[in-house]
Structures are given as C-alpha cells and as structure tokens.
Design a protein around this motif. Structure first.
Motif, PDB file in Angstrom:
ATOM      1  N   GLY A 112      27.699 -21.156  20.982  1.00  0.00           N
ATOM      2  CA  GLY A 112      27.974 -22.162  19.683  1.00  0.00           C
ATOM      3  C   GLY A 112      26.746 -22.618  19.205  1.00  0.00           C
ATOM      4  N   ILE A 113      26.801 -23.552  18.279  1.00  0.00           N
ATOM      5  CA  ILE A 113      25.502 -24.164  17.632  1.00  0.00           C
ATOM      6  C   ILE A 113      25.530 -25.486  18.176  1.00  0.00           C
ATOM      7  N   PRO A 114      24.624 -25.969  18.944  1.00  0.00           N
ATOM      8  CA  PRO A 114      24.670 -27.051  19.744  1.00  0.00           C
ATOM      9  C   PRO A 114      25.062 -28.448  18.875  1.00  0.00           C
ATOM     10  N   LYS A 115      24.324 -28.561  17.573  1.00  0.00           N
ATOM     11  CA  LYS A 115      24.727 -29.687  16.753  1.00  0.00           C
ATOM     12  C   LYS A 115      26.105 -29.773  16.145  1.00  0.00           C
ATOM     13  N   ILE A 243      26.966 -18.965   9.815  1.00  0.00           N
ATOM     14  CA  ILE A 243      27.705 -18.011  10.608  1.00  0.00           C
ATOM     15  C   ILE A 243      26.990 -16.512  10.722  1.00  0.00           C
ATOM     16  N   ARG A 244      26.576 -16.056   9.815  1.00  0.00           N
ATOM     17  CA  ARG A 244      25.674 -15.061   9.810  1.00  0.00           C
ATOM     18  C   ARG A 244      24.574 -15.045  10.449  1.00  0.00           C
ATOM     19  N   ASP A 245      23.825 -16.124  10.294  1.00  0.00           N
ATOM     20  CA  ASP A 245      22.604 -16.194  10.986  1.00  0.00           C
ATOM     21  C   ASP A 245      22.741 -16.498  12.629  1.00  0.00           C
ATOM     22  N   ARG A 246      23.817 -17.230  12.970  1.00  0.00           N
ATOM     23  CA  ARG A 246      24.299 -17.247  14.249  1.00  0.00           C
ATOM     24  C   ARG A 246      24.452 -15.857  14.967  1.00  0.00           C
ATOM     25  N   ILE A 247      25.362 -15.091  14.252  1.00  0.00           N
ATOM     26  CA  ILE A 247      25.753 -13.825  14.937  1.00  0.00           C
ATOM     27  C   ILE A 247      24.338 -13.071  14.930  1.00  0.00           C
ATOM     28  N   SER A 248      23.540 -13.177  13.988  1.00  0.00           N
ATOM     29  CA  SER A 248      22.419 -12.331  13.948  1.00  0.00           C
ATOM     30  C   SER A 248      21.515 -12.302  15.000  1.00  0.00           C
ATOM     31  N   ALA A 249      21.458 -13.723  15.465  1.00  0.00           N
ATOM     32  CA  ALA A 249      20.514 -14.200  16.476  1.00  0.00           C
ATOM     33  C   ALA A 249      20.923 -13.470  18.118  1.00  0.00           C
ATOM     34  N   SER A 260      29.870  -6.002  15.501  1.00  0.00           N
ATOM     35  CA  SER A 260      31.353  -6.182  15.456  1.00  0.00           C
ATOM     36  C   SER A 260      31.589  -7.487  14.690  1.00  0.00           C
ATOM     37  N   ARG A 261      30.888  -8.649  15.057  1.00  0.00           N
ATOM     38  CA  ARG A 261      31.292  -9.869  14.616  1.00  0.00           C
ATOM     39  C   ARG A 261      30.904 -10.071  13.155  1.00  0.00           C
ATOM     40  N   LEU A 262      29.809  -9.398  12.865  1.00  0.00           N
ATOM     41  CA  LEU A 262      29.414  -9.293  11.366  1.00  0.00           C
ATOM     42  C   LEU A 262      30.369  -8.610  10.572  1.00  0.00           C
ATOM     43  N   GLN A 263      30.883  -7.511  10.999  1.00  0.00           N
ATOM     44  CA  GLN A 263      32.067  -6.800  10.308  1.00  0.00           C
ATOM     45  C   GLN A 263      33.262  -7.527  10.191  1.00  0.00           C
ATOM     46  N   LEU A 264      33.724  -8.284  11.139  1.00  0.00           N
ATOM     47  CA  LEU A 264      34.846  -9.246  10.922  1.00  0.00           C
ATOM     48  C   LEU A 264      34.611 -10.258   9.893  1.00  0.00           C
TER      49      LEU A 264
END
Length: 267
Positions: A112-115, A243-249, A260-264
């Motif tokens: 997840g994103i810590p903050k 969300i997109r930036d986090r998944i792309s990482a 898969s997560r970006l497609q969802l």
C-alpha cells in the motif's frame, strides 16, 4: 553460591525495620557490611543490636549457613522454573494486550501507500482533528463541514455521510463492484472486510478506499486552511492517477500482475 537453597522470601522476614532507613550509614555498617562478609565465605560479625528487632535479625543472620552449590539463575515468569530467559514470554506477561481486531487487514495492506495506510489507521481510531473533536477540546471553531457546509463535521460525516464524499465514493464503489447501499463509515468497513475472490480486485478496492480517505481529508484541509476549493471530479482524477502510479511501480517486479491490476482499474 546459594544460601540453604531456599527462596529469598524465606530468608528475608525482616524486610523493613521500624524507624530505620536502609540508606542510612548506621544501617550499612550494622547489616550490609556483615552481609558482604557472609557472602565472601567468612564468618560475619554484627555490632551490638540497639533494639529487639535488630537483635532478632542479628540472631537470624548469624545462623545462616552457606552451601557449596554453584551459583545458577532460575527464571519463574509464569511460576514454572526455567533456565532460559525468553523476552517474548516476559512481554506477554507484563503487557496489557487488547483483543485482536480484524480491521488491520484492510488498513495495513501489503504494497500500500504508507501515508495512506497511516491516515486510514488514524481515521479508524477517530484520532484526526475533526471539528467535533476540536470543540470537545474547548476550541472555538465553526462546527460546519467545509465540504458540504450543511452538517456538523465529524469522522462519520466526512466518511461518507457528507454529500460531497458520498458522490466520490459512490462512483468508485460502482466501478469496484461493491454493494450499492447508503455509504456510512461502518457499512463501508463491513463491505471491505467481507471482500473475497479475485485478489487483484481486492487490492485495487482497498487501494482506492485509502486513496479516497486521503484525498477527502486533503481537500478538507485545503478548503479550511487555504480557502481553495476543488470539485468531486478533480478528486476522482487524483485518486485514479494515484492508483495507476502505484500499480505501475510494480512493473519491474511482476509485469503480469501490474498489467492485470491496471486492466481492472480501466474497466
């Protein structure tokens, strides 16, 4: 070296002497020095006692005999003797532990994103300085919600009884296939705790929920302290971008999972 192989409680029946401090020089001279002599294996000698209690103690100490058994440490944290010290056992015994809660599964999410994790933790405990809490601290503030300006601000109102936050979460809930009910804090938590099935969709849902909490709280602070107003559409765009930036990482770790997560998220 052990004294009669008995617990210390049985060897110290005179824990306190009336009217005498352990730190006084006379106490050190009368008892502590003879004890050191006794511990070294020599015969202890006591000065003349000045009271019946001291005389009784002198008699008791003079009749202590030492054994030749080697020194050893013995731990009895739970009443059972043990030669090993286990810090985790001591922690369990002296700690004041609360019953376990299940909400940690949706707050401290993996990757997840810590903050966002930490803010969700504070909101769950109702520790954010919402206006109802500020008023409870006897601060003079306007009680109205800065997002809708219709109801007093509180944790439950901001998430998600406020018309502004309801508009945001309802659109996300539809996209994430969550039950379409009147969003309240407790109902949203129950629906998140009941998530099952596709792990990618579950991760995406929790990430979106925490991003929503963060953006709503940020918008609230921006309006309150900077007098700058954003729209619900702006917040939805920021949530989508986060969300997109986090998944792309994750692409460098597992490109298939990230795809898969970006497609969802694009549905």
């Amino acid at each position: 070296m052990q004294i009669l192989d008995r617990p210390m409680d049985s060897l110290w029946p005179f824990n306190l002497l009336p009217g005498r401090s352990r730190t006084s020089s006379s106490w050190n001279q009368w008892l502590c020095y003879p004890l050191l002599t006794l511990a070294s294996g020599r015969m202890a000698s006591f000065n003349l006692a000045r009271s019946p209690q001291m005389e009784e103690l002198r008699y008791f100490m003079s009749n202590i005999s030492l054994s030749s058994t080697p020194d050893s440490l013995e731990w009895r944290p739970d009443g059972n003797p043990s030669t090993n010290f286990v810090s985790s056992m001591i922690y369990e015994l002296i700690g004041h532990h609360q019953p376990p809660v299940d909400r940690h599964r949706i707050i401290w999410i993996k990757r997840g994103i810590p903050k966002h994790n930490y803010l969700a933790y504070l909101i769950n405990l109702n520790r954010c300085p919402t206006k109802d809490r500020l008023i409870a601290w006897h601060l003079e503030v306007d009680p109205m919600c800065p997002l809708c300006d219709r109801e007093p601000e509180s944790r439950n109102h901001l998430f998600f009884e406020c018309r502004f936050s309801t508009q945001i979460w309802s659109q996300l809930a539809t996209k994430l296939r969550l039950p379409q009910t009147l969003p309240t804090w407790d109902r949203v938590l129950r629906s998140l705790l009941a998530l099952s099935g596709d792990k990618h969709l579950k991760y995406l849902t929790l990430l979106a929920w925490q991003s929503t909490l963060y953006e709503i709280w940020s918008e609230r602070n921006t309006r309150l302290h900077r007098n700058s107003y954003g729209t619900a559409d702006n917040l939805l765009k920021r949530i989508d971008s986060t969300i997109r930036d986090r998944i792309s990482a994750f692409r460098y770790r597992n490109n298939l999972t990230a795809s898969s997560r970006l497609q969802l998220g694009s549905r």
